[in-house]
Design a protein around this motif. Structure first.
Motif, short mmCIF file in Angstrom:
data_model
loop_
_atom_site.label_atom_id
_atom_site.label_comp_id
_atom_site.label_asym_id
_atom_site.label_seq_id
_atom_site.Cartn_x
_atom_site.Cartn_y
_atom_site.Cartn_z
N ALA A 1 0.83 -1.21 0.00
CA ALA A 1 0.00 0.00 0.00
C ALA A 1 0.86 1.26 0.00
CB ALA A 1 -0.93 -0.01 1.21
N THR A 2 1.95 1.23 0.76
CA THR A 2 2.85 2.39 0.80
C THR A 2 3.46 2.65 -0.57
OG1 THR A 2 3.39 1.92 3.12
CG2 THR A 2 4.89 3.36 1.91
N GLY B 1 10.88 3.41 2.91
CA GLY B 1 9.95 2.87 1.91
C GLY B 1 8.86 3.82 1.49
N GLY B 2 8.73 4.96 2.17
CA GLY B 2 7.74 5.93 1.73
C GLY B 2 6.72 6.38 2.76
N PRO C 1 8.21 -5.96 -4.50
CA PRO C 1 7.98 -6.65 -3.23
C PRO C 1 9.25 -6.73 -2.40
CG PRO C 1 6.98 -7.86 -5.04
CD PRO C 1 7.82 -6.79 -5.65
N ARG C 2 9.10 -6.51 -1.11
CA ARG C 2 10.23 -6.65 -0.17
C ARG C 2 10.13 -8.02 0.48
NH1 ARG C 2 13.70 -3.53 3.26
NH2 ARG C 2 14.16 -4.68 5.17
N ILE C 3 11.17 -8.83 0.31
CA ILE C 3 11.20 -10.16 0.89
C ILE C 3 11.84 -10.08 2.27
CG2 ILE C 3 11.90 -12.55 0.57
CD1 ILE C 3 10.00 -11.42 -1.58
N ASP C 4 11.07 -10.44 3.28
CA ASP C 4 11.61 -10.43 4.64
C ASP C 4 12.50 -11.63 4.89
OD1 ASP C 4 11.46 -9.72 7.68
OD2 ASP C 4 10.82 -11.81 7.56
N SER C 5 12.00 -12.81 4.54
CA SER C 5 12.73 -14.05 4.85
C SER C 5 12.16 -15.19 4.03
CB SER C 5 12.62 -14.38 6.35
OG SER C 5 11.26 -14.36 6.75
#
Length: 459
Positions: free
Chosen positions: A228-229, A255-256, A379-383
């Motif tokens: 959403a950000t 990230g915004g 997309p940001r991959i956390d883990s």
């Protein structure tokens, strides 16, 4: 001539004819098999091409046996409860695509909040156990069914489904697969569909977001929050308020998020009022309960509240009846007349109930893939966790430790090779043990010599 003489004469006349027939019939019998042999050879020559049929059947049988012997890994929700209810199992038999379907070798799967709720029996769109969860994945097409024109073996695709995608191989409708853009990883492809479709449809289809608007995003460090950000940042002059624990503020601000707020130590509603006394234009509410009322109160006139979750009901590994009762008791309600007087809008969004609107979902996903190509979203991959580690993956997400998407990998976890340092330490330890043994032996030998000395003296 008497009657007896006449009969004898007639019998004598017929005897040569009978003998002649007897001579002819054996000859016919000898000649009769010849046409049959010719017919048999003709029959053999006609069926000669069919002699390969047994070999073909044997080959087909071999292929069937190989398909039956094929096994693939799958995660199965065996019952409602804690993390241990999701188990890794092996299924037998290679699934084949039917008409309009494709077989996909899965490379990565997305973990969503809905699966955490489903594990506790709180997500009604997930069928009853035993069932394989998973609404999104990515992989490579390995086979196509009849009538499939726009997918080929070897295509890298991302996949959408209601459930059942947490497997090594899946059979899905071809139109539920989407080609991956160049440069997109399988992890990114598995992270994009659910979170970004949800965020896009709330902001653009329901919220009508545009320049100079303000938005509150709860759980701003989660999958939907980051999506959403990023989407808000595709429009100029949008002010983003985001709630997250203090340790995540630096990341979401980069990230915004314009104004990060620590919901654990401060009242986010009061903090927002300090910055924007008139309130907000859009609030995305995944929490439910009393937070929905607070969200409604934060809206400006002509503002929009979009409810899309009930995270407050999830407070532990297993279903918490007290939390459910509290959430139900604090449920937001408003009359149509009060809504009209307030000049505000309240919307609800649930992607799982848009099964019959798949053309709309497909259109939105194509728009998102275009934004990815343009570099506007990522997309940001956390883990990442292997299927064997699904409990750890769920725990990380449920305890709010992730910043971005948690991904599951179907491939088996490889054993980490022993580090060289560990090998050296082990060798040193072995060497020390050997030296200690030698020292002990040396200490024991003088005592033995001393014990024998008196005997020497006596002699």
């Amino acid at each position: 001539m008497s009657a007896e003489d006449a009969a004898a004469a007639a019998a004598a006349a017929q005897q040569p004819l009978a003998e002649e027939r007897a001579e002819v019939e054996p000859q016919a019998a000898d000649q009769a098999p010849e046409p049959a042999q010719e017919q048999k050879s003709e029959s053999v020559s006609q069926t000669a091409p069919e002699d390969k049929a047994p070999e073909e059947k044997e080959e087909e049988k071999k292929e069937e046996n190989e398909e039956d012997a094929f096994t693939y890994r799958t995660l199965v929700l065996t019952g409602y409860g804690g993390y241990d209810k999701v188990k890794l199992q092996l299924k037998k038999g290679l699934p084949g695509p039917g008409e309009g379907e494709v077989l996909v070798r899965v490379k990565a799967c997305g973990l969503n909040f809905a699966e955490l709720l489903g594990r506790q029996g709180l997500y009604e769109r997930l069928p009853s156990p035993p069932v394989t969860p998973g609404m999104e994945c990515s992989g490579v097409v390995e086979a196509v069914g009849e009538g499939v024109q726009d997918r080929q073996v070897g295509d890298s695709v991302l996949v959408l489904g209601r459930c059942g995608l947490w497997q090594e191989v899946v059979v899905v409708k071809a139109d539920h697969t989407f080609p991956m853009p160049d440069g997109m990883s399988y992890e990114e492809a598995a992270a994009l569909p659910i979170n970004y479709i949800t965020a896009y449809m709330m902001l653009f289809e329901m919220g009508n977001i545009r320049s100079n608007k303000s938005v509150l995003i709860h759980m701003a460090a989660g999958g939907v929050g980051i999506a959403a950000t990023q989407l808000c940042n595709t429009i100029s002059d949008v002010t983003v308020f985001g709630t997250a624990s203090a340790s995540k503020h630096e990341v979401i601000k980069q990230g915004g998020v314009t104004h990060p707020i620590d919901y654990r130590t401060r009242d986010y509603a009061e903090e927002i009022r300090k910055i924007s006394p008139k309130g907000l234009d859009i609030v995305l509410d995944p929490l439910g309960g009393s937070d929905t009322q607070k969200a409604f109160n934060l809206l400006k006139p002509m503002g929009t509240l979009i409810v899309y979750g009930a995270a407050n009901r999830l407070t532990g590994q297993r279903k918490n009846l007290l939390a459910l009762a509290k959430s139900w008791y604090n449920q937001f309600t408003i009359s149509a007349l009060s809504l009209m007087h307030s000049n505000k809008a309240v919307c609800g969004f649930h992607l799982g109930y848009l099964d019959d609107e798949f053309p709309l979902i497909a259109r939105v996903l194509q728009t998102l893939l275009e934004l990815y190509k343009q570099g506007k979203i990522k997309p940001r991959i956390d883990s990442t966790f292997h299927f064997e580690q699904v409990a750890d993956a769920m725990r990380r997400m449920q305890e709010r430790n992730n910043i971005g998407k948690v991904i599951l990998l179907p491939e088996p976890k490889k054993e980490e090779p022993k580090a060289e340092e560990d090998k050296k330490e082990s060798a040193n330890e072995d060497k020390k043990e050997g030296e200690q043994k030698n020292d002990i032996q040396k200490e024991e030998r003088p005592e033995e010599d001393k014990a024998e000395e008196p005997k020497t003296g006596e002699s």
